[in-house]
Design an enzyme around this catalytic site. Sequence first.
Site, PDB file in Angstrom:
ATOM      1  CG  HIS A  59       3.504  -1.598  -3.920  1.00  0.00           C
ATOM      2  ND1 HIS A  59       4.523  -1.771  -3.013  1.00  0.00           N
ATOM      3  CD2 HIS A  59       2.390  -1.366  -3.186  1.00  0.00           C
ATOM      4  CE1 HIS A  59       4.052  -1.660  -1.791  1.00  0.00           C
ATOM      5  NE2 HIS A  59       2.756  -1.410  -1.866  1.00  0.00           N
ATOM      6  CG  HIS A  61      -1.549   0.898  -2.641  1.00  0.00           C
ATOM      7  ND1 HIS A  61      -1.993  -0.353  -3.000  1.00  0.00           N
ATOM      8  CD2 HIS A  61      -0.539   0.704  -1.764  1.00  0.00           C
ATOM      9  CE1 HIS A  61      -1.273  -1.260  -2.361  1.00  0.00           C
ATOM     10  NE2 HIS A  61      -0.385  -0.644  -1.603  1.00  0.00           N
ATOM     11  CE1 TYR A 147       9.365  11.165  -3.672  1.00  0.00           C
ATOM     12  CE2 TYR A 147       9.819   9.130  -2.495  1.00  0.00           C
ATOM     13  CZ  TYR A 147      10.256  10.286  -3.106  1.00  0.00           C
ATOM     14  OH  TYR A 147      11.599  10.571  -3.150  1.00  0.00           O
TER      15      TYR A 147
END
Length: 175
Positions: A59, A61, A147
């Site tokens: 996932h 954000h 990342y």
Amino acid sequence: MPNYRRVFVPGGCYFFTVNLLERKRTLLTDHIDLLRNSVRTVRQLHPFHIDAWVVLPDHMHCVLTLPPDTDDYPLRWRLIKLLFSKGLPATERLSAVRKRRGERGIWQRRYWEHMIRDERDYARHIDYIHVNPLKHGYVKQVADWPYSTFHRYVADGLLFIDWCGIPDDLPTAAE
């Protein structure tokens, strides 16, 4: 895409959580260059500013700000997901519904979106983004996760390299 009581504000600043369909997969970090190229391509066609972003294996954000003349973040997300999916070999399992609709089985159909309300809200979501790899146990220090825009914040002098945030004081999805 139906309007699930989403807030649309031209030039708005939004926090997003976008998930893979199969949360045990690691496609986002395994194919980080494809994801980066997908985002870059969409930004060229439909500009937006990346305030903060973190990509985890399953996932991501981010906080994004749209240009003053548009409120169309669903288009941007649809294209990012589409370009990323098209770059992957079709090896995922597909439900009967997805097969019938000609969909890939990469992404959850929806995403979490929250319009940033004020400076405090903005700061809390930026911190949440940057501390997320630590929260999930991927690293012992925020700086160790590659990342993340955390490194840009350090380079710009906005955060120290040893910043870690306070995980217990972070917003939850319900806030």
